[in-house]
Design a protein around this motif. Structure first.
Motif, mmCIF file in Angstrom:
data_model
loop_
_atom_site.group_PDB
_atom_site.id
_atom_site.type_symbol
_atom_site.label_atom_id
_atom_site.label_comp_id
_atom_site.label_asym_id
_atom_site.label_seq_id
_atom_site.Cartn_x
_atom_site.Cartn_y
_atom_site.Cartn_z
ATOM 1 N N PRO A 258 0.837 -1.196 0.000
ATOM 2 C CA PRO A 258 0.000 0.000 0.000
ATOM 3 C C PRO A 258 0.876 1.252 0.000
ATOM 4 O O PRO A 258 2.084 1.168 0.261
ATOM 5 N N CYS A 259 0.304 2.392 -0.305
ATOM 6 C CA CYS A 259 1.005 3.658 -0.054
ATOM 7 C C CYS A 259 1.074 3.838 1.460
ATOM 8 O O CYS A 259 0.039 3.758 2.143
ATOM 9 N N TRP A 260 2.248 4.088 1.977
ATOM 10 C CA TRP A 260 2.414 4.136 3.433
ATOM 11 C C TRP A 260 1.531 5.195 4.083
ATOM 12 O O TRP A 260 1.106 5.031 5.231
ATOM 13 N N ASP A 261 1.196 6.266 3.361
ATOM 14 C CA ASP A 261 0.369 7.337 3.941
ATOM 15 C C ASP A 261 -1.040 7.337 3.370
ATOM 16 O O ASP A 261 -1.760 8.327 3.489
ATOM 17 N N GLY A 262 -1.466 6.192 2.782
ATOM 18 C CA GLY A 262 -2.750 6.172 2.086
ATOM 19 C C GLY A 262 -3.755 5.189 2.638
ATOM 20 O O GLY A 262 -4.520 4.596 1.870
ATOM 21 N N VAL A 263 -3.793 5.018 3.964
ATOM 22 C CA VAL A 263 -4.724 4.072 4.584
ATOM 23 C C VAL A 263 -5.604 4.824 5.582
ATOM 24 O O VAL A 263 -5.090 5.537 6.456
ATOM 25 N N ASP A 264 -6.920 4.658 5.457
ATOM 26 C CA ASP A 264 -7.850 5.345 6.360
ATOM 27 C C ASP A 264 -9.012 4.427 6.709
ATOM 28 O O ASP A 264 -9.516 3.687 5.854
ATOM 29 N N GLY A 265 -9.444 4.501 7.984
ATOM 30 C CA GLY A 265 -10.597 3.731 8.426
ATOM 31 C C GLY A 265 -10.242 2.753 9.521
ATOM 32 O O GLY A 265 -9.207 2.864 10.183
ATOM 33 N N ARG A 266 -11.122 1.800 9.741
ATOM 34 C CA ARG A 266 -10.946 0.802 10.805
ATOM 35 C C ARG A 266 -10.938 -0.597 10.200
ATOM 36 O O ARG A 266 -11.718 -0.903 9.298
ATOM 37 N N VAL A 267 -10.061 -1.454 10.753
ATOM 38 C CA VAL A 267 -10.014 -2.853 10.326
ATOM 39 C C VAL A 267 -9.983 -3.746 11.559
ATOM 40 O O VAL A 267 -9.276 -3.467 12.531
ATOM 41 N N TYR A 268 -10.780 -4.809 11.518
ATOM 42 C CA TYR A 268 -10.834 -5.787 12.606
ATOM 43 C C TYR A 268 -10.047 -7.036 12.210
ATOM 44 O O TYR A 268 -10.186 -7.537 11.082
ATOM 45 N N ALA A 269 -9.253 -7.550 13.133
ATOM 46 C CA ALA A 269 -8.558 -8.819 12.913
ATOM 47 C C ALA A 269 -9.570 -9.950 12.992
ATOM 48 O O ALA A 269 -10.445 -9.954 13.861
ATOM 49 N N SER A 270 -9.435 -10.917 12.102
ATOM 50 C CA SER A 270 -10.384 -12.033 12.067
ATOM 51 C C SER A 270 -9.847 -13.285 12.750
ATOM 52 O O SER A 270 -10.576 -14.260 12.906
ATOM 53 N N LEU A 375 6.516 3.148 -0.561
ATOM 54 C CA LEU A 375 6.900 1.955 0.193
ATOM 55 C C LEU A 375 7.293 2.291 1.630
ATOM 56 O O LEU A 375 8.205 3.102 1.856
ATOM 57 N N ASN A 376 6.641 1.657 2.583
ATOM 58 C CA ASN A 376 6.924 1.913 3.988
ATOM 59 C C ASN A 376 8.283 1.347 4.384
ATOM 60 O O ASN A 376 8.726 0.319 3.885
ATOM 61 N N GLN A 377 8.946 2.023 5.329
ATOM 62 C CA GLN A 377 10.271 1.621 5.804
ATOM 63 C C GLN A 377 10.199 1.300 7.297
ATOM 64 O O GLN A 377 9.677 2.084 8.090
ATOM 65 N N SER A 378 10.722 0.154 7.701
ATOM 66 C CA SER A 378 10.690 -0.244 9.111
ATOM 67 C C SER A 378 11.615 -1.437 9.316
ATOM 68 O O SER A 378 11.968 -2.142 8.363
ATOM 69 N N ILE A 379 12.011 -1.665 10.571
ATOM 70 C CA ILE A 379 12.738 -2.888 10.906
ATOM 71 C C ILE A 379 11.761 -3.990 11.299
ATOM 72 O O ILE A 379 12.162 -5.101 11.625
ATOM 73 N N ASN A 380 10.480 -3.678 11.243
ATOM 74 C CA ASN A 380 9.427 -4.587 11.679
ATOM 75 C C ASN A 380 8.604 -5.044 10.476
ATOM 76 O O ASN A 380 8.548 -4.365 9.447
ATOM 77 N N HIS A 381 7.958 -6.188 10.583
ATOM 78 C CA HIS A 381 6.980 -6.634 9.578
ATOM 79 C C HIS A 381 6.120 -7.695 10.246
ATOM 80 O O HIS A 381 6.583 -8.808 10.507
ATOM 81 N N VAL A 382 4.861 -7.347 10.526
ATOM 82 C CA VAL A 382 3.962 -8.256 11.244
ATOM 83 C C VAL A 382 2.657 -8.406 10.476
ATOM 84 O O VAL A 382 1.916 -7.438 10.274
ATOM 85 N N ASP A 383 2.370 -9.639 10.038
ATOM 86 C CA ASP A 383 1.133 -9.937 9.330
ATOM 87 C C ASP A 383 0.003 -10.201 10.319
ATOM 88 O O ASP A 383 0.209 -10.871 11.332
ATOM 89 N N PHE A 384 -1.195 -9.697 10.007
ATOM 90 C CA PHE A 384 -2.377 -10.030 10.798
ATOM 91 C C PHE A 384 -3.556 -10.241 9.856
ATOM 92 O O PHE A 384 -3.648 -9.647 8.792
ATOM 93 N N MET A 385 -4.448 -11.144 10.266
ATOM 94 C CA MET A 385 -5.491 -11.629 9.378
ATOM 95 C C MET A 385 -6.778 -10.812 9.480
ATOM 96 O O MET A 385 -7.210 -10.472 10.566
ATOM 97 N N VAL A 386 -7.380 -10.530 8.317
ATOM 98 C CA VAL A 386 -8.585 -9.701 8.276
ATOM 99 C C VAL A 386 -9.697 -10.318 7.431
ATOM 100 O O VAL A 386 -10.804 -9.783 7.370
#
Length: 413
Positions: A258-270, A375-386
């Motif tokens: 995704p665009c690192w600054d282009g996410v808006d709203g709420r998401v629930y983990a499934s 592209l987002n930059q981080s030392i982290n990368h954590v997947d979560f299910m939706v």
């Protein structure tokens, strides 16, 4: 009891080495695995040498030992990079050593551990290993994640069974979703699967979506903007030198950034998230202009909050992945409590770093250049299910046309 276990284990090892890593003659592959996984590791080592490996490196891990360190180790050790570990990663990067990581630890091994200690070590390890993992995610060399069922993990997945019975049940599930039957044809089946996933990835790339809008009955209402030249990737990937490999086994996902600054709203983990040896349950995230503005979880919230605060990029998304609800893994009816499997049973997102290969030319840019193209930059990368059975995803193309991507949890095309 697992029928034809030895034949299936051998087939699995060859699948990991031949299709997953695709070890080339003269390479020096590295295998990282829990000590319990020795039977599989030995078969993988032999398979690597059969492929012409120059040398095979094995790094053993042990969840009990790690837990004791987190509980009783000197505070300074969590914030000081061990020179020998950094030197080894630097050397492996220099020789572009292919990597096989085998998971299988207890999903709750670190339950009760001070989250500040976990966060401190994540930051330390993330910094000294960043050059290596940046090269890995840019596909400078082959890499893959596989699994080996330990007793603690198996008993978490099958709480009504104990000991060998639980482990056998988990082996049967792993072999099934990895398309292993013991007939020696696993490599052939996987090559066919890779081609099927790639065909759908091409359809997604042809649409050139500008945004994706997620809605479901849990309350998810999330809009994700995609980079202009994003690329959807499915199953097989290719290194910068032209070697094909499969990074996850099993895999059902098609993903992009995704665009690192282009996410808006709420998401629930499934699904629950196994995060650094702790379970995070029933959580949601609120996003504003890309950033995680708030989170809430019924259990493990403190570990989730620490993880999204590892660095600035940890509070932004780095991956968008599509997986049909009726995937082979979901249809087992099993919650694996392991990201390798659960992420391939569900549409998922990841907070933290993006894969530079997900935008045209991204792997040729430095960190600043990658961020400038989304592209987002981080030392982290954590997947979560939706993903859910009623998930709807609508894509909007560059010319404003709206295309159903997911309907009732599955691909609409």
């Amino acid at each position: 009891m697992v029928k034809d276990f030895e034949a299936k284990l051998n087939e699995y090892a060859h699948l990991l080495v031949e299709v997953g890593m695709n070890v080339q003659p003269g390479q020096t592959p590295r295998i990282s695995a829990p000590v319990d996984a020795a039977p599989l590791v030995r078969l993988c080592v032999a398979a690597c040498y059969d492929r012409g490996a120059r040398e095979v490196l094995v790094d053993w891990t042990d969840g009990f030992v790690s837990r004791q360190w987190y509980l009783h180790g000197d505070e300074e050790t969590f914030s000081k990079a061990p020179p020998h570990q950094k030197a080894k990663l630097d050397w492996m990067l220099e020789i572009e050593a292919p990597s096989l990581s085998i998971t299988g630890s207890d999903p709750e091994m670190m339950k009760g551990v001070d989250p500040n200690r976990i966060q401190a070590w994540q930051r330390t390890a993330g910094e000294f290993s960043r050059p290596y993992f940046d090269a890995m995610t840019a596909n400078q060399f082959q890499w893959i994640v596989g699994a080996y069922p330990t007793q603690a993990w198996a008993e978490k997945v099958f709480p009504d069974q104990r000991g060998e019975a639980a482990v056998d049940a988990l082996w049967n599930a792993i072999f099934a979703v990895c398309r292993i039957t013991g007939d020696g044809e696993g490599v052939k089946r996987w090559n066919a699967h890779v081609e099927n996933v790639k065909r759908r990835a091409k359809l997604l790339n042809d649409y050139k979506f500008k945004t994706l809008h997620y809605v479901n009955g849990m309350g998810t209402d999330l809009t994700i903007r995609l980079p202009e030249n994003h690329i959807w990737i499915g199953a097989g990937e290719t290194t910068s030198t032209g070697v094909n490999f499969v990074a996850n086994m099993p895999t059902e996902e098609i993903f992009t950034a995704p665009c690192w600054d282009g996410v808006d709203g709420r998401v629930y983990a499934s699904m629950p998230l196994s995060l650094n040896g702790n379970l995070v349950k029933d959580f949601y995230m609120d996003f504003e202009k890309g950033k995680i503005a708030d989170v809430h979880a019924s259990e493990g919230e403190e570990y989730l909050r620490k993880s999204i605060a590892i660095d600035e990029g940890s509070s932004y998304l780095g991956e968008v992945a599509l997986v049909p609800y009726d995937s082979p893994i979901r249809n087992t009816g099993i919650l694996f409590y392991n990201t390798l499997f659960d992420e391939n049973a569900s549409c998922h997102l990841a907070f933290g770093s993006a894969y530079p290969t997900c935008v045209k030319g991204g792997q040729e840019l430095d960190a600043e250049g990658q961020k400038s193209i989304g592209l987002n930059q981080s030392i982290n990368h954590v997947d979560f299910m939706v993903g859910t059975a009623d998930l709807s995803i609508v894509g909007t193309t560059l010319d404003g046309t709206q295309i159903p991507v997911f309907r009732d949890g599955n691909f609409a095309f």
